[in-house]
Design a protein around this motif. Sequence first.
Motif, PDB file in Angstrom:
ATOM      1  N   MET A 172       0.824  -1.223   0.000  1.00  0.00           N
ATOM      2  CA  MET A 172       0.000   0.000   0.000  1.00  0.00           C
ATOM      3  C   MET A 172       0.856   1.271   0.000  1.00  0.00           C
ATOM      4  O   MET A 172       0.596   2.212   0.746  1.00  0.00           O
ATOM      5  CB  MET A 172      -0.950  -0.010   1.214  1.00  0.00           C
ATOM      6  CG  MET A 172      -2.111  -0.963   1.063  1.00  0.00           C
ATOM      7  SD  MET A 172      -3.135  -0.679  -0.392  1.00  0.00           S
ATOM      8  CE  MET A 172      -4.003   0.799   0.061  1.00  0.00           C
ATOM      9  N   ALA A 174       1.170   3.217  -2.631  1.00  0.00           N
ATOM     10  CA  ALA A 174       0.459   4.190  -3.484  1.00  0.00           C
ATOM     11  C   ALA A 174       1.255   4.650  -4.703  1.00  0.00           C
ATOM     12  O   ALA A 174       0.828   5.560  -5.407  1.00  0.00           O
ATOM     13  CB  ALA A 174      -0.024   5.401  -2.688  1.00  0.00           C
ATOM     14  N   CYS A 237       4.919  -0.136  -9.989  1.00  0.00           N
ATOM     15  CA  CYS A 237       4.936  -0.878  -8.713  1.00  0.00           C
ATOM     16  C   CYS A 237       6.353  -1.318  -8.327  1.00  0.00           C
ATOM     17  O   CYS A 237       6.980  -2.111  -9.029  1.00  0.00           O
ATOM     18  CB  CYS A 237       4.024  -2.103  -8.786  1.00  0.00           C
ATOM     19  SG  CYS A 237       4.077  -3.036  -7.243  1.00  0.00           S
ATOM     20  N   PRO A 243      -1.266  -4.627 -10.687  1.00  0.00           N
ATOM     21  CA  PRO A 243      -2.642  -4.262 -10.329  1.00  0.00           C
ATOM     22  C   PRO A 243      -3.584  -4.190 -11.534  1.00  0.00           C
ATOM     23  O   PRO A 243      -4.770  -4.497 -11.410  1.00  0.00           O
ATOM     24  CB  PRO A 243      -2.508  -2.888  -9.663  1.00  0.00           C
ATOM     25  CG  PRO A 243      -1.100  -2.470  -9.774  1.00  0.00           C
ATOM     26  CD  PRO A 243      -0.285  -3.605 -10.281  1.00  0.00           C
TER      27      PRO A 243
HETATM   28  S1  SF4 Z   1       0.376  -2.551  -6.052  1.00  0.00           S
HETATM   29 FE1  SF4 Z   1       2.545  -2.044  -5.858  1.00  0.00          FE
HETATM   30  S2  SF4 Z   1       2.618   0.159  -6.208  1.00  0.00           S
HETATM   31 FE2  SF4 Z   1       0.530  -0.337  -5.758  1.00  0.00          FE
HETATM   32  S3  SF4 Z   1       0.314   0.024  -3.585  1.00  0.00           S
HETATM   33 FE3  SF4 Z   1       0.776  -2.157  -3.876  1.00  0.00          FE
HETATM   34  S4  SF4 Z   1       2.984  -2.304  -3.678  1.00  0.00           S
HETATM   35 FE4  SF4 Z   1       2.518  -0.148  -3.996  1.00  0.00          FE
END
Ligand code: SF4
Length: 257
Positions: A172, A174, A237, A243
């Motif tokens: 998380m 971001a 990421c 994602p």
């Molecule tokens: S998917 Fe990757 S970039 Fe996005 S919040 Fe999670 S760890 Fe961070």
Amino acid sequence: MVQISLPENSKVKKGQYFKDKTDSKNIRKVNVYRWDPSSGENPRIDTYEVDMDNCPSKVLDVLNKIKNEIDPTLSYRKSCAHGVCGSCAMNMDGKNGLACTTSHADIKGDINIYPLPHLKVKKDLIGDLDGLYKQYESIEPWLKNNSKNNKDEIYQSQKDREKLDGAYECIMCACCSTSCPSYWWNGDKYLGPAVLLQAYRWIIDSRDEDRKQRLQKVADELKLYRCHTILNCTSACPKGLNPAKAIAEIKKMLATT
Ligand code: SF4
Ligand code: SF4
Ligand code: FES
């Protein structure tokens, strides 16, 4: 033609220049975004000359050196220093990433450091993540299982556990959501890649009994379908997660259930 200009008080100005006092022959210039809401002044870019002979390898080390040895007023978040907590996410050399895992040697020329893009700024490099955490809370990121005998461990097969690979590792930070153009423009309504990856993580958890409701909750033109598969999120990421794929999977589930 329409002309758009920034309000005078949001223009970023040239800030202070901190000259090296160590006489080091190995200096790098580090340009850092600074803004203190209590000062009433515009944001500015301060420049620090940093002695790299006595600086460990990561961008976070550079910031720590600036704070400890040059300018204690600099504010940024950090905790684990090992790419685990996600708190040091920022924009370095034009890319979102974790300061504690980004090598300054990989940045050519001056080191430019900004907060994560398109967030309100609390101070200096600290972006305001309150909205993102509210969205995170809205997907209820905890196991929902009403088993009567909830003292026992809830069984999950190895195969079902493996389905969570690529989702549970999210910290998380971001970096993804703040690199997503759809989230920039509609961040108050669109859940964005970080929160949708978490929604997916709970939707596919074989132990969870709320799958249908979870799917219904995100099945919304603004919350989910603002993703236009631009894939900035996946390339941003720092944990190598995808994602965009998770969002596509949610859409597929909705189309087939
Ligand atoms: S998917 Fe990757 S970039 Fe996005 S919040 Fe999670 S760890 Fe961070
Ligand atoms: S794939 Fe979707 S979530 Fe990822 S950057 Fe593009 S619009 Fe945003
Ligand atoms: S300080 Fe924890 S991820 Fe960088």
